[in-house]
Design a protein around this motif. Structure first.
Motif, PDB file in Angstrom:
ATOM      1  N   MET A  95       0.763  -1.320   0.084  1.00 25.13           N
ATOM      2  CA  MET A  95       0.206  -0.011   0.043  1.00 25.13           C
ATOM      3  C   MET A  95       0.856   1.116   0.083  1.00 25.13           C
ATOM      4  SD  MET A  95      -3.219  -0.837  -0.165  1.00 25.13           S
ATOM      5  CE  MET A  95      -3.879   0.615   0.586  1.00 25.13           C
ATOM      6  N   PRO A  96       0.586   2.095  -0.676  1.00 23.47           N
ATOM      7  CA  PRO A  96       1.368   3.479  -0.596  1.00 23.47           C
ATOM      8  C   PRO A  96       1.141   4.085   0.486  1.00 23.47           C
ATOM      9  CG  PRO A  96      -0.836   3.661  -1.958  1.00 23.47           C
ATOM     10  CD  PRO A  96      -0.596   2.380  -1.605  1.00 23.47           C
ATOM     11  N   GLN A  97       2.347   4.970   0.791  1.00 25.89           N
ATOM     12  CA  GLN A  97       2.065   5.801   1.974  1.00 25.89           C
ATOM     13  C   GLN A  97       2.172   7.224   1.629  1.00 25.89           C
ATOM     14  OE1 GLN A  97       2.181   5.220   5.661  1.00 25.89           O
ATOM     15  NE2 GLN A  97       1.069   3.588   4.829  1.00 25.89           N
ATOM     16  N   LEU A  98       1.292   8.059   2.233  1.00 28.26           N
ATOM     17  CA  LEU A  98       1.353   9.622   2.186  1.00 28.26           C
ATOM     18  C   LEU A  98       2.906  10.111   2.447  1.00 28.26           C
ATOM     19  CD1 LEU A  98      -0.105  12.219   1.054  1.00 28.26           C
ATOM     20  CD2 LEU A  98      -0.827  12.469   3.376  1.00 28.26           C
ATOM     21  N   THR A  99       3.464  10.969   1.760  1.00 28.56           N
ATOM     22  CA  THR A  99       4.720  11.712   2.283  1.00 28.56           C
ATOM     23  C   THR A  99       4.115  13.134   2.619  1.00 28.56           C
ATOM     24  OG1 THR A  99       5.908  10.840   0.573  1.00 28.56           O
ATOM     25  CG2 THR A  99       6.762  12.670   1.685  1.00 28.56           C
ATOM     26  N   LEU A 100       4.010  13.311   4.075  1.00 31.04           N
ATOM     27  CA  LEU A 100       3.461  14.593   4.456  1.00 31.04           C
ATOM     28  C   LEU A 100       4.257  15.558   4.190  1.00 31.04           C
ATOM     29  CD1 LEU A 100       2.399  13.276   8.255  1.00 31.04           C
ATOM     30  CD2 LEU A 100       1.039  13.996   6.348  1.00 31.04           C
ATOM     31  N   SER A 101       3.618  16.773   3.659  1.00 37.15           N
ATOM     32  CA  SER A 101       4.172  18.064   3.325  1.00 37.15           C
ATOM     33  C   SER A 101       4.522  18.668   4.725  1.00 37.15           C
ATOM     34  CB  SER A 101       3.530  18.750   2.446  1.00 37.15           C
ATOM     35  OG  SER A 101       2.119  19.275   3.126  1.00 37.15           O
ATOM     36  N   SER A 102       5.320  19.534   4.905  1.00 39.03           N
ATOM     37  CA  SER A 102       5.455  20.574   6.138  1.00 39.03           C
ATOM     38  C   SER A 102       4.410  21.074   6.548  1.00 39.03           C
ATOM     39  CB  SER A 102       6.752  21.237   5.970  1.00 39.03           C
ATOM     40  OG  SER A 102       6.678  22.102   4.958  1.00 39.03           O
ATOM     41  N   LEU A 103       3.687  21.559   5.460  1.00 37.51           N
ATOM     42  CA  LEU A 103       2.420  22.410   5.655  1.00 37.51           C
ATOM     43  C   LEU A 103       1.368  21.292   6.398  1.00 37.51           C
ATOM     44  CD1 LEU A 103       0.477  24.873   5.474  1.00 37.51           C
ATOM     45  CD2 LEU A 103       0.098  24.134   2.923  1.00 37.51           C
ATOM     46  N   LEU A 104       1.007  20.353   5.745  1.00 41.68           N
ATOM     47  CA  LEU A 104       0.177  19.273   6.306  1.00 41.68           C
ATOM     48  C   LEU A 104       0.464  18.967   7.849  1.00 41.68           C
ATOM     49  CD1 LEU A 104      -2.570  17.707   6.161  1.00 41.68           C
ATOM     50  CD2 LEU A 104      -1.303  16.120   4.850  1.00 41.68           C
ATOM     51  N   GLU A 105       1.767  18.889   7.805  1.00 40.10           N
ATOM     52  CA  GLU A 105       2.203  18.356   9.054  1.00 40.10           C
ATOM     53  C   GLU A 105       2.010  19.272  10.176  1.00 40.10           C
ATOM     54  OE1 GLU A 105       3.124  16.109  11.756  1.00 40.10           O
ATOM     55  OE2 GLU A 105       4.394  15.305  10.197  1.00 40.10           O
ATOM     56  N   ASP A 106       1.901  20.725  10.026  1.00 38.56           N
ATOM     57  CA  ASP A 106       1.760  21.692  10.905  1.00 38.56           C
ATOM     58  C   ASP A 106       0.058  21.903  11.139  1.00 38.56           C
ATOM     59  OD1 ASP A 106       4.196  22.305  10.990  1.00 38.56           O
ATOM     60  OD2 ASP A 106       4.332  24.038   9.630  1.00 38.56           O
ATOM     61  N   ILE A 107      -0.487  21.742  10.105  1.00 37.14           N
ATOM     62  CA  ILE A 107      -2.086  21.640  10.252  1.00 37.14           C
ATOM     63  C   ILE A 107      -2.519  20.602  11.122  1.00 37.14           C
ATOM     64  CG2 ILE A 107      -4.450  21.272   9.015  1.00 37.14           C
ATOM     65  CD1 ILE A 107      -2.741  22.493   6.605  1.00 37.14           C
ATOM     66  N   LEU A 108      -1.908  19.369  10.747  1.00 35.15           N
ATOM     67  CA  LEU A 108      -2.484  18.588  11.726  1.00 35.15           C
ATOM     68  C   LEU A 108      -1.808  18.370  13.150  1.00 35.15           C
ATOM     69  CD1 LEU A 108      -3.804  15.345  11.323  1.00 35.15           C
ATOM     70  CD2 LEU A 108      -1.350  14.739  10.724  1.00 35.15           C
ATOM     71  N   GLU A 109      -0.841  18.867  13.355  1.00 31.74           N
ATOM     72  CA  GLU A 109      -0.252  19.062  14.645  1.00 31.74           C
ATOM     73  C   GLU A 109      -1.237  19.866  15.543  1.00 31.74           C
ATOM     74  OE1 GLU A 109       3.472  20.419  17.270  1.00 31.74           O
ATOM     75  OE2 GLU A 109       3.629  20.211  15.202  1.00 31.74           O
ATOM     76  N   LEU A 110      -1.764  20.900  14.899  1.00 33.25           N
ATOM     77  CA  LEU A 110      -2.639  21.894  15.463  1.00 33.25           C
ATOM     78  C   LEU A 110      -4.371  21.480  15.751  1.00 33.25           C
ATOM     79  CD1 LEU A 110      -1.533  25.348  13.794  1.00 33.25           C
ATOM     80  CD2 LEU A 110      -1.276  24.487  16.080  1.00 33.25           C
ATOM     81  N   ALA A 111      -4.467  20.566  14.740  1.00 31.06           N
ATOM     82  CA  ALA A 111      -5.924  20.116  14.654  1.00 31.06           C
ATOM     83  C   ALA A 111      -6.167  18.992  15.343  1.00 31.06           C
ATOM     84  CB  ALA A 111      -6.412  20.141  13.163  1.00 31.06           C
ATOM     85  N   LEU A 112      -5.131  18.097  15.410  1.00 29.16           N
ATOM     86  CA  LEU A 112      -5.426  16.650  16.059  1.00 29.16           C
ATOM     87  C   LEU A 112      -6.218  16.606  17.428  1.00 29.16           C
ATOM     88  CD1 LEU A 112      -2.235  14.585  15.451  1.00 29.16           C
ATOM     89  CD2 LEU A 112      -4.597  14.022  15.000  1.00 29.16           C
ATOM     90  N   PRO A 113      -5.936  17.335  18.379  1.00 32.13           N
ATOM     91  CA  PRO A 113      -6.517  17.279  19.579  1.00 32.13           C
ATOM     92  C   PRO A 113      -7.904  17.315  19.551  1.00 32.13           C
ATOM     93  CG  PRO A 113      -4.466  18.617  20.152  1.00 32.13           C
ATOM     94  CD  PRO A 113      -4.759  18.229  18.650  1.00 32.13           C
ATOM     95  N   GLU A 114      -8.600  18.484  18.995  1.00 35.57           N
ATOM     96  CA  GLU A 114      -9.821  18.796  18.560  1.00 35.57           C
ATOM     97  C   GLU A 114     -10.411  17.690  17.682  1.00 35.57           C
ATOM     98  OE1 GLU A 114     -13.628  20.000  18.521  1.00 35.57           O
ATOM     99  OE2 GLU A 114     -12.015  20.297  19.939  1.00 35.57           O
ATOM    100  N   LEU A 115      -9.707  17.250  16.757  1.00 32.69           N
ATOM    101  CA  LEU A 115     -10.242  16.275  15.786  1.00 32.69           C
ATOM    102  C   LEU A 115     -10.469  14.715  16.643  1.00 32.69           C
ATOM    103  CD1 LEU A 115      -8.055  16.756  12.563  1.00 32.69           C
ATOM    104  CD2 LEU A 115     -10.543  17.382  12.850  1.00 32.69           C
ATOM    105  N   SER A 116      -9.652  14.693  17.331  1.00 29.93           N
ATOM    106  CA  SER A 116      -9.557  13.456  18.207  1.00 29.93           C
ATOM    107  C   SER A 116     -10.790  13.507  19.061  1.00 29.93           C
ATOM    108  CB  SER A 116      -8.286  13.188  18.965  1.00 29.93           C
ATOM    109  OG  SER A 116      -8.301  12.167  19.682  1.00 29.93           O
ATOM    110  N   ARG A 117     -11.009  14.504  19.804  1.00 33.30           N
ATOM    111  CA  ARG A 117     -12.144  14.566  20.456  1.00 33.30           C
ATOM    112  C   ARG A 117     -13.324  14.656  19.893  1.00 33.30           C
ATOM    113  NH1 ARG A 117     -16.170  17.485  21.949  1.00 33.30           N
ATOM    114  NH2 ARG A 117     -15.388  18.978  20.052  1.00 33.30           N
ATOM    115  N   ALA A 118     -13.590  15.382  18.760  1.00 35.61           N
ATOM    116  CA  ALA A 118     -14.778  15.370  17.869  1.00 35.61           C
ATOM    117  C   ALA A 118     -15.128  13.887  17.407  1.00 35.61           C
ATOM    118  CB  ALA A 118     -14.832  16.505  17.016  1.00 35.61           C
TER     119      ALA A 118
END
Length: 424
Positions: A1-24
């Motif tokens: 299976m292919p794996q996504l190469t995380l861009s630095s931008l997506l990495e930053d967005i994900l880091e900020l959004a993860l706590p709320e996404l996890s809760r929701a």
């Protein structure tokens, strides 16, 4: 299976959004990250869209519902489209797509981006076709440079996901010709691309310039919604060679997107008889590497104009159980006219019913908890609790208004089955 190469931008967005996404979503942060890396989940959020609400699409996150709005050459009132946006948001839509084809498309699009935090999707080809048609020219005159420039402009404005019809090839268009299909090509974007290829004698420019499109998408974290230009427009055309030819190409394009660090989801299928829905969804999922599947309906009957939101909800529920992730609503106006605000509300609610029905059937904890709470409210004749957990509390209140002072509903009154046995 292919794996996504995380861009630095997506990495930053994900880091900020993860706590709320996890809760929701009720999912561990590690699960969300792993699903995004595997390409089975995408995170809709272009940082250029001010205060956008990062939104996950892909199971096991919740099933999301999209509402299509936008002007047409016969009905072109930008203010009405903003009203529809507000109605869709109030009804519980998770995303909005602007499919406008008339008026000042740039102003309409930026107005929507300013008016909502929900992720906004577009079809850049519509803006290009609008420009050339308004100038009295043929859409076949659109250039590759114009395509890339329009995609870049919309990405810089903040569009979060874009439908790009990259999987439609010259071979696929031939397979979908009127000689081979009952309805031929029914996708607006698909028909424009097919015309471009026929007039120019060249392969689809969205396909030949795909690497350039990927570069723009990665730069702004735009999720590519790989469009179903050859989706069947009649049940009789479902599962034909043209449909599967395109899906196979889309699977390859999804893999290329992952390698380039770009998120992608897959659109499809369209009109599919009820007995074929499960097999189609499972096969599509396999061919596109498990990428999120964004389905229009599917419509399980061709015979319900005026009620296509119901036909689509039936197909949508079946599709979700088979693995679909994202429901694009249909409204009562589908195939007939441009939807009004009430059509939009009904379309969103029909798709939300489909999502809830399928999610509870799959044993999703949040869906089961909602079913339990509503049943308890009915058991106790607790209308406040019931309304709080239903999909449309406003509709419950409206229907109850005339008899809101009564303990029972107006259907049974003193013959209420629940009260009949409460003191035995």
């Amino acid at each position: 299976m292919p794996q996504l190469t995380l861009s630095s931008l997506l990495e930053d967005i994900l880091e900020l959004a993860l706590p709320e996404l996890s809760r929701a979503e009720g999912l561990a942060a590690s699960v969300i990250r792993d699903q995004i890396l595997s390409g089975r989940m995408v995170l809709l959020a272009n940082p250029n869209h001010h205060e956008v609400r990062p939104t996950l699409v892909g199971q096991p996150s919740g099933i999301k519902v999209n509402a299509n709005i936008g002007t047409s050459p016969l009905r072109n009132e930008a203010g009405k489209e903003l009203e529809k946006l507000r109605v869709a948001e109030a009804a519980g839509a998770d995303t909005i797509m602007d499919l406008s084809t008339a008026g000042d498309l740039n102003a309409i699009r930026t107005g929507m981006l300013q008016a909502t935090r929900l992720p906004l999707g577009t079809v850049p080809l519509y803006a290009l076709a609008h420009t050339v048609v308004e100038a009295g020219r043929d859409p076949a005159e659109i250039t590759e440079g114009q395509i890339l420039a329009e995609i870049r402009t919309q990405a810089e404005q903040g569009v979060d996901f874009m439908t790009v019809h990259c999987g439609l090839t010259m071979r696929g268009a031939e397979l979908a010709s009127r000689e081979r299909r009952l309805l031929g090509i029914v996708s607006r974007g698909g028909s424009i691309i097919a015309r471009w290829m026929a007039k120019n004698g060249r392969e689809n420019p969205f396909l030949t310039r795909y690497d350039d499109i990927l570069d723009i998408a990665r730069e702004h974290n735009v999720t590519l919604s790989l469009g179903d230009g050859l989706r069947p427009g009649a049940g009789a055309d479902a599962g034909d060679a043209a449909q599967w030819d395109e899906v196979a190409v889309l699977g390859d394009l999804q893999r290329r997107a992952m390698q380039a660090g770009v998120q992608a989801m897959i659109e499809g299928p369209g009109h599919v008889p009820m007995d074929q829905v499960e097999a189609q969804i499972r096969t599509m999922k396999r061919l596109v590497n498990g990428a999120p599947l964004y389905v229009l309906g599917p419509l399980v009957t061709d015979c319900a104009p005026g009620y296509d939101h119901i036909a689509g909800a039936i197909g949508g529920a079946l599709a979700v159980r088979a693995g679909a992730d994202f429901l694009c609503y249909l409204t009562p106006a589908e195939h007939l006219t441009l939807p009004d605000a009430e059509d939009v509300r009904q379309g969103v609610m029909a798709s939300r019913v489909a999502a809830q029905a399928a999610s509870s059937a799959m044993g999703r904890p949040s869906a089961l908890a909602r079913e339990q709470a509503v049943s308890e409210g009915r058991r106790d004749l607790d209308w406040t609790k019931l309304a709080e957990h239903t999909l449309d509390p406003c509709e419950v209140a409206r229907r109850r208004a005339e008899h809101s002072g009564e303990k029972e509903c107006a259907m049974c009154g003193k013959f209420c089955a629940i009260r009949m046995l409460s003191d035995v």
